[in-house]
Design an enzyme around this catalytic site. Structure first.
Site, PDB file in Angstrom:
ATOM      1  N   ASN A 157      36.914  37.508  43.178  1.00 34.32           N
ATOM      2  CA  ASN A 157      35.552  38.048  43.314  1.00 34.32           C
ATOM      3  C   ASN A 157      34.528  37.365  42.403  1.00 34.32           C
ATOM      4  OD1 ASN A 157      36.856  39.352  41.134  1.00 34.32           O
ATOM      5  ND2 ASN A 157      35.376  41.009  41.207  1.00 34.32           N
ATOM      6  N   GLU A 255      44.004  43.939  33.937  1.00 33.47           N
ATOM      7  CA  GLU A 255      42.679  44.454  34.323  1.00 33.47           C
ATOM      8  C   GLU A 255      42.722  44.680  35.822  1.00 33.47           C
ATOM      9  OE1 GLU A 255      40.469  45.199  32.138  1.00 33.47           O
ATOM     10  OE2 GLU A 255      41.472  44.252  30.443  1.00 33.47           O
ATOM     11  N   GLU A 468      40.081  43.413  27.133  1.00 37.50           N
ATOM     12  CA  GLU A 468      39.653  42.028  26.919  1.00 37.50           C
ATOM     13  C   GLU A 468      38.347  42.066  26.127  1.00 37.50           C
ATOM     14  OE1 GLU A 468      39.469  40.477  30.977  1.00 37.50           O
ATOM     15  OE2 GLU A 468      41.496  39.723  30.742  1.00 37.50           O
TER      16      GLU A 468
HETATM   17  P1  NDP Z   1      45.234  40.387  43.801  1.00 38.63           P
HETATM   18  O1  NDP Z   1      45.972  41.357  42.959  1.00 38.63           O
HETATM   19  O2  NDP Z   1      45.627  40.259  45.207  1.00 38.63           O
HETATM   20  O3  NDP Z   1      45.295  38.926  43.178  1.00 38.63           O
HETATM   21  C1  NDP Z   1      44.851  38.599  41.885  1.00 38.63           C
HETATM   22  C2  NDP Z   1      45.505  37.299  41.457  1.00 38.63           C
HETATM   23  O4  NDP Z   1      46.909  37.522  41.330  1.00 38.63           O
HETATM   24  C3  NDP Z   1      45.361  36.167  42.469  1.00 38.63           C
HETATM   25  O5  NDP Z   1      45.316  34.941  41.779  1.00 38.63           O
HETATM   26  C4  NDP Z   1      46.638  36.302  43.250  1.00 38.63           C
HETATM   27  O6  NDP Z   1      46.983  35.136  43.943  1.00 38.63           O
HETATM   28  C5  NDP Z   1      47.617  36.610  42.149  1.00 38.63           C
HETATM   29  N1  NDP Z   1      48.842  37.272  42.585  1.00 38.63           N
HETATM   30  C6  NDP Z   1      49.071  37.975  43.716  1.00 38.63           C
HETATM   31  N2  NDP Z   1      50.360  38.405  43.741  1.00 38.63           N
HETATM   32  C7  NDP Z   1      50.941  37.964  42.593  1.00 38.63           C
HETATM   33  C8  NDP Z   1      52.249  38.071  42.047  1.00 38.63           C
HETATM   34  N3  NDP Z   1      53.212  38.737  42.662  1.00 38.63           N
HETATM   35  N4  NDP Z   1      52.510  37.483  40.865  1.00 38.63           N
HETATM   36  C9  NDP Z   1      51.538  36.810  40.211  1.00 38.63           C
HETATM   37  N5  NDP Z   1      50.284  36.661  40.690  1.00 38.63           N
HETATM   38  C10 NDP Z   1      49.978  37.248  41.863  1.00 38.63           C
HETATM   39  O7  NDP Z   1      43.702  40.782  43.669  1.00 38.63           O
HETATM   40  P2  NDP Z   1      42.470  40.156  44.454  1.00 38.63           P
HETATM   41  O8  NDP Z   1      42.435  38.684  44.220  1.00 38.63           O
HETATM   42  O9  NDP Z   1      42.493  40.671  45.841  1.00 38.63           O
HETATM   43  O10 NDP Z   1      41.234  40.765  43.647  1.00 38.63           O
HETATM   44  C11 NDP Z   1      40.684  42.006  43.910  1.00 38.63           C
HETATM   45  C12 NDP Z   1      41.199  43.048  42.943  1.00 38.63           C
HETATM   46  O11 NDP Z   1      40.912  42.655  41.611  1.00 38.63           O
HETATM   47  C13 NDP Z   1      40.521  44.382  43.120  1.00 38.63           C
HETATM   48  O12 NDP Z   1      41.490  45.398  43.063  1.00 38.63           O
HETATM   49  C14 NDP Z   1      39.594  44.487  41.933  1.00 38.63           C
HETATM   50  O13 NDP Z   1      39.292  45.790  41.522  1.00 38.63           O
HETATM   51  C15 NDP Z   1      40.382  43.761  40.895  1.00 38.63           C
HETATM   52  N6  NDP Z   1      39.513  43.309  39.819  1.00 38.63           N
HETATM   53  C16 NDP Z   1      39.598  43.925  38.602  1.00 38.63           C
HETATM   54  C17 NDP Z   1      38.755  43.565  37.571  1.00 38.63           C
HETATM   55  C18 NDP Z   1      38.858  44.217  36.232  1.00 38.63           C
HETATM   56  O14 NDP Z   1      38.308  43.672  35.278  1.00 38.63           O
HETATM   57  N7  NDP Z   1      39.524  45.340  36.077  1.00 38.63           N
HETATM   58  C19 NDP Z   1      37.740  42.524  37.748  1.00 38.63           C
HETATM   59  C20 NDP Z   1      37.750  41.935  39.064  1.00 38.63           C
HETATM   60  C21 NDP Z   1      38.606  42.325  40.054  1.00 38.63           C
HETATM   61  P3  NDP Z   1      46.490  34.996  45.489  1.00 38.63           P
HETATM   62  O15 NDP Z   1      45.049  34.817  45.449  1.00 38.63           O
HETATM   63  O16 NDP Z   1      47.199  33.839  45.968  1.00 38.63           O
HETATM   64  O17 NDP Z   1      46.921  36.256  46.175  1.00 38.63           O
END
Ligand code: NDP
Length: 487
Positions: A157, A255, A468
């Site tokens: 995002n 996070e 963080e």
């Molecule tokens: P995901 O959990 O799908 O993915 C986040 C990252 O983790 C991506 O790089 C993803 O790779 C990777 N990933 C996925 N599966 C695994 C695994 N099994 N092991 C290691 N890495 C993995 O989240 P999104 O990218 O869809 O992001 C949206 C989410 O992030 C929302 O829930 C949002 O609320 C949260 N978010 C939280 C924030 C905070 O500060 N609390 C800030 C911003 C977003 P890939 O892209 O290849 O799937």
């Protein structure tokens, strides 16, 4: 239409100071959300690439960790300046990869990545060790050393913004990093590799691996030499990562998702609240973990708010990211658009009334296959229904009236999440009271998304573990050792 792979740009991993193709020579399509077309290919890396990165990081660690803070700081300042110099190129790349308006990438995302590097480059110069004297007995002093090799995994995002938010403190503290951006938005992380070269970052200190979470991300989390994981993403993924990493006693910072309440009292500054609520609802297409997706309005101004808000939302311009008038661009992917649309359908099944939006937007070619959606406002839902409990992470908000503080706190705290909250009132005593009782890691009173990089950032409950930002990040990326000296 047949695809000509040769003309598509192939992104590469950045390992040991070199750009290199994935060992298995396998690639994943990278889509442009504005047009729905594949415009580049990214490495579909696996454990072999991660292994190579870990070996490079292991070699680099003694050099990087034994540099003085001043030396590391200078390199990181040059990284920050390197991004700043290429701000337009980075902003275009971010907007193209993510679908966000170019204006947003130019004003927010990339400047913030610049600040992240600069902030931690200078913070490390002021990081002091602690000492605790025990009268008549002696004194303790506490040293903090880098952990070693750490993994940083970030979402789509706010791609470079969140990627740099993790990497910068990890590097400043003296760690070597294996970092993976989201496979959906890899491009600015790829460009960062070029800046590292120019900044004189020693090879192997920061290794950038592209690919899927389940393959490349999982390999980072599982590698026994990666001693800490800093992860931002969905709650389900966070739970999986915790399950994998905990038996290896890795340090974890998670996070995760949110379903943030936006609490509006009758006695708020209405105009200021209204304009900020537009942003907290729909900035970045509602795809910010801190967006307020559940809007609670006190009954005295419920109708006034609803009518004024809907009127403004109806006027939001949804268009392609390069249009300077665009207020909302494309959602990040076709799958995500479908997920958001399915929640809009669910909301209607649950008895919700759509007051604005709810439908995709059809733009003319070449944007006719892009992932556009009208900002959506829904009312009439129970606070416990799925639409009001599950994270949608798109431009969808619900309106719910409330009478009393007690009632709104019960509704606000009813979800599994606890990331952030916004409170609107001119009564400061009430604001403090509600802020104290709301279950969230971050609260904004009469404002939203005002960020001071020194403050702790993170959520409670299913929104995460750890914080963080500022010293919290530097503490996470170091190991403390207490030494007692008898007097
Ligand atoms: P995901 O959990 O799908 O993915 C986040 C990252 O983790 C991506 O790089 C993803 O790779 C990777 N990933 C996925 N599966 C695994 C695994 N099994 N092991 C290691 N890495 C993995 O989240 P999104 O990218 O869809 O992001 C949206 C989410 O992030 C929302 O829930 C949002 O609320 C949260 N978010 C939280 C924030 C905070 O500060 N609390 C800030 C911003 C977003 P890939 O892209 O290849 O799937």
């Amino acid at each position: 239409m047949e695809r000509i792979e040769e003309v598509l740009e192939k992104l590469q991993n950045y390992i040991n100071g070199q750009f290199c193709p994935p060992i298995a020579n396998s690639y994943i399509d990278n889509f442009e959300p504005a047009t729905g077309q594949v415009y580049s290919l990214i490495p579909d890396s696996d454990e072999q690439d991660v292994l190579q990165a870990v070996e490079a990081a292991e070699k680099a660690f003694p050099v990087w960790s034994s540099m003085t803070n001043e030396e590391r700081s200078q390199i990181l300042v040059r990284v920050s300046e390197g991004i700043q110099k290429r701000l337009d190129e980075f902003a275009h790349a971010e907007s193209r990869d993510n679908g966000k308006p170019l204006s947003l990438a130019t004003k927010v995302d990339i400047p913030r990545a610049v600040s992240n590097f600069h902030f931690f480059a200078t913070a490390i110069l002021h990081y002091a060790s602690e000492s605790h004297r025990m009268e008549g007995m002696g004194f303790n002093y506490t040293t903090r050393k880098p952990i070693g090799i750490v993994g940083c995994i970030s979402p789509w995002n706010l791609p470079l913004y969140l990627f740099s938010w993790k990497i910068a403190p990890a590097l400043a503290a003296g760690n070597c990093v294996i970092a993976k951006p989201s496979e959906v938005t890899p491009y600015t992380a790829y460009l960062l590799g070029q800046v590292l070269d120019e900044a004189g970052m020693p090879p192997g200190v920061l290794n950038i691996i592209h690919g899927s979470g389940m393959k490349a991300g999982d390999a980072i989390v599982k590698h026994p030499k990666v001693k800490a994981i800093s992860f931002t993403g969905g709650t389900k993924t966070g739970a999986y990562i915790a399950q994998t990493a905990a038996p290896m006693f890795k340090k974890l910072s998670l996070e995760l998702g949110g379903k943030n309440p936006n609490i509006i009292f009758d006695d708020c500054d209405f105009d200021s609240m209204l304009s900020t609520t537009m942003l907290s609802s729909f900035a970045n297409q509602g795809q910010i973990c801190l967006c307020g997706s559940r809007i609670f309005i006190q009954t005295g101004i419920y109708e006034k708010f609803r009518d004024a808000f809907v009127q403004k939302v109806d006027r939001i311009k949804v268009s392609h990211p390069d249009d300077p008038e665009t207020k909302m661009g494309a959602l990040v992917s076709k799958e995500h658009l479908q997920k958001v649309l399915s929640y809009i359908e669910l909301a209607q099944e649950e008895g919700g009334k759509i007051l604005s939006g709810g439908t995709p937007v059809q733009l003319p070619a070449p944007y006719d296959q892009g992932y556009y959606l009208r900002p959506t406002v829904i009312e009439g839902l129970d606070f416990q229904c799925r639409t009001n409990q599950e994270e949608i992470f798109g431009p969808v908000v619900t309106l719910t009236p409330f009478e009393s503080e007690e009632e709104v706190l019960k509704m606000a705290n009813s979800t599994q999440y606890g990331l952030s909250c916004t409170i609107w009132t001119e009564n400061l005593k009430k604001a403090h009271r509600v802020a104290d009782q709301v279950e969230a890691g971050i609260v904004w009173i009469n404002s939203w998304l005002v960020r001071d990089l020194r403050t702790p950032f993170g959520g409670v409950k299913a929104s995460g573990v750890g914080r963080e930002g500022g010293w919290e990040a530097l503490r996470f990326f170091t190991e403390a050792k207490n030494i007692f000296v008898k007097s």
